[in-house]
Design an enzyme around this catalytic site. Structure first.
Site, PDB file in Angstrom:
ATOM      1  N   TYR A   1       0.828  -1.208   0.000  1.00  0.00           N
ATOM      2  CA  TYR A   1       0.000   0.000   0.000  1.00  0.00           C
ATOM      3  C   TYR A   1       0.862   1.258   0.000  1.00  0.00           C
ATOM      4  O   TYR A   1       0.568   2.228  -0.697  1.00  0.00           O
ATOM      5  CB  TYR A   1      -0.944   0.010   1.202  1.00  0.00           C
ATOM      6  CG  TYR A   1      -1.866   1.209   1.232  1.00  0.00           C
ATOM      7  CD1 TYR A   1      -2.763   1.450   0.194  1.00  0.00           C
ATOM      8  CD2 TYR A   1      -1.841   2.097   2.308  1.00  0.00           C
ATOM      9  CE1 TYR A   1      -3.606   2.554   0.222  1.00  0.00           C
ATOM     10  CE2 TYR A   1      -2.686   3.199   2.344  1.00  0.00           C
ATOM     11  CZ  TYR A   1      -3.567   3.422   1.296  1.00  0.00           C
ATOM     12  OH  TYR A   1      -4.399   4.517   1.325  1.00  0.00           O
TER      13      TYR A   1
ATOM     14  N   GLU B   1     -13.565  -1.289   7.533  1.00  0.00           N
ATOM     15  CA  GLU B   1     -13.601  -0.023   6.777  1.00  0.00           C
ATOM     16  C   GLU B   1     -14.958   0.068   6.090  1.00  0.00           C
ATOM     17  O   GLU B   1     -15.489  -0.960   5.621  1.00  0.00           O
ATOM     18  CB  GLU B   1     -12.463   0.018   5.752  1.00  0.00           C
ATOM     19  CG  GLU B   1     -12.407   1.297   4.952  1.00  0.00           C
ATOM     20  CD  GLU B   1     -11.104   1.445   4.171  1.00  0.00           C
ATOM     21  OE1 GLU B   1     -11.175   1.907   3.012  1.00  0.00           O
ATOM     22  OE2 GLU B   1     -10.028   1.106   4.700  1.00  0.00           O
TER      23      GLU B   1
ATOM     24  N   ARG C   1       0.837   7.003  -6.729  1.00  0.00           N
ATOM     25  CA  ARG C   1      -0.349   7.862  -6.822  1.00  0.00           C
ATOM     26  C   ARG C   1      -0.005   9.301  -6.472  1.00  0.00           C
ATOM     27  O   ARG C   1      -0.437  10.241  -7.163  1.00  0.00           O
ATOM     28  CB  ARG C   1      -1.457   7.337  -5.901  1.00  0.00           C
ATOM     29  CG  ARG C   1      -2.699   8.221  -5.910  1.00  0.00           C
ATOM     30  CD  ARG C   1      -3.854   7.625  -5.143  1.00  0.00           C
ATOM     31  NE  ARG C   1      -3.547   7.370  -3.733  1.00  0.00           N
ATOM     32  CZ  ARG C   1      -4.453   6.944  -2.852  1.00  0.00           C
ATOM     33  NH1 ARG C   1      -5.705   6.692  -3.238  1.00  0.00           N
ATOM     34  NH2 ARG C   1      -4.123   6.729  -1.590  1.00  0.00           N
TER      35      ARG C   1
END
Length: 342
Positions: free
Chosen positions: A151, A336, A158
């Site tokens: 991640y 989540e 990103r």
């Protein structure tokens, strides 16, 4: 045109619904045009064009779990196309594209290239308001070929893409970064042309893009929510990012799924409430009961009954809810939740 969800009817230029096996999906989208479909199912494959719209298949459910197809519809005719690995559809106001990155030792350079390709396509077609991003990362808390968490590796690529495009995309939209059940990364994006995207932060949480470097060399690039003010003057829609049991930038209640679920829902309530919208210079506001198309990600299968019960009590019987047993972006996060407030 109206799309009817169980217990809910409404009219919207851009809409989302969940279709389950046995549902008459075509009847539920009657009079609408499909902008894209995302199946959260038992296997995955690169996105393709199917029946005039993107179809992305995500590996998010075990063989005996329920498969959910998220269907995005519009009241306008849809055009579709392919640009390299990107498949997309547009209706003159809304844009959806999907792409897959196959498993790699290190992801950051490919993530940057894919994000920039998506941004380039959006802008070339005239869709300059980025609304929502979904990033499904296999082995999300596993290690890449350099020993970095996958991640964190993804977040570097990103962030570099957003830095490169900062002059044209001034704000980061709502997003979800969640685990999936196959290696590689699956992504899809929503954007619009004339509507206005307003990106919101949460008064209970540090903005993700300001996280300290203990969470990785580049902070996650997203806002806690994005409010779309549609160009046609219809009521705003709020896209709620994947939200977890984080206060400030710290995980709270590690090991206690019920307390983490309670904090997660309290975070969403604070995010969508009128006070927070006023803090961002916006009118209106929402309640937890306004959430729909809710996706709940639960790390440990044995916690699913408790999370289902907690969500049923907090959200009521109205919203369409899907549950998935996948890893969350931190090893100490157990649940989540994301959704859409209309």
């Amino acid at each position: 045109m109206t799309v009817t969800h169980p217990g809910l009817a409404r009219t919207a230029a851009l809409d989302c619904l969940f279709v389950r096996p046995g549902d008459d999906g075509r009847a539920r989208t009657a009079g609408r045009h499909v902008l894209g479909r995302v199946t959260y199912g038992h296997g995955g494959r690169p996105p393709q064009l199917h029946d005039g719209a993107p179809l992305a298949r995500m590996a998010m459910a075990a063989a005996d779990d329920e498969r959910i197809t998220e269907v995005w519809t519009t009241d306008r005719p849809v055009r579709h196309g392919r640009d390299g690995g990107l498949v997309y559809a547009e209706d003159g106001e809304h844009f959806l594209c999907a792409v897959r990155i196959e498993e790699q030792d290190v992801y950051r350079d490919t993530v940057r290239a894919v994000y920039e390709a998506a941004f380039t396509l959006m802008w070339r077609l005239g869709y300059t308001e980025l609304l929502r991003m979904w990033n499904l990362v296999g082995a999300i808390t596993g290690r890449n070929g350099e020993g970095m968490e996958n991640y964190q590796d993804f977040c570097v690529g990103r962030a570099q893409a957003f830095e490169s495009w900062s002059g044209r995309i001034p704000g980061m939209p709502a997003a979800t970064g969640i685990g999936s059940l196959r290696p590689g990364i699956d992504l899809y994006f929503l954007a619009c042309r004339d509507g206005r995207a307003r990106h919101l932060e949460n008064p209970r949480q540090t903005p993700a893009h300001r996280y300290p470097d203990r969470y990785g060399p580049k902070s996650p690039s997203f806002a806690r929510a994005t409010l779309l003010e549609p160009a046609d003057g219809s009521r705003p829609v709020l896209y709620v990012s994947g939200t977890a049991s984080i206060i400030g930038d710290d995980t709270v209640h590690p090991g206690d799924v019920e307390r983490q679920c309670a904090v997660t829902l309290a975070n969403i309530q604070a995010l969508v409430a009128p006070d927070n919208l006023r803090r961002h210079g916006l009118a209106g506001g929402f309640r937890l009961a306004d959430l729909d198309c809710v996706k709940v990600y639960v790390r440990d299968a044995e916690d699913l009954p408790a999370v289902r019960a907690h969500c049923a009590k907090a959200l009521g019987a109205g919203p369409d809810i899907a549950f998935f047993n996948v890893d969350v972006c931190r090893p100490d996060l157990l649940v989540e939740i994301e959704g859409i407030c209309r």
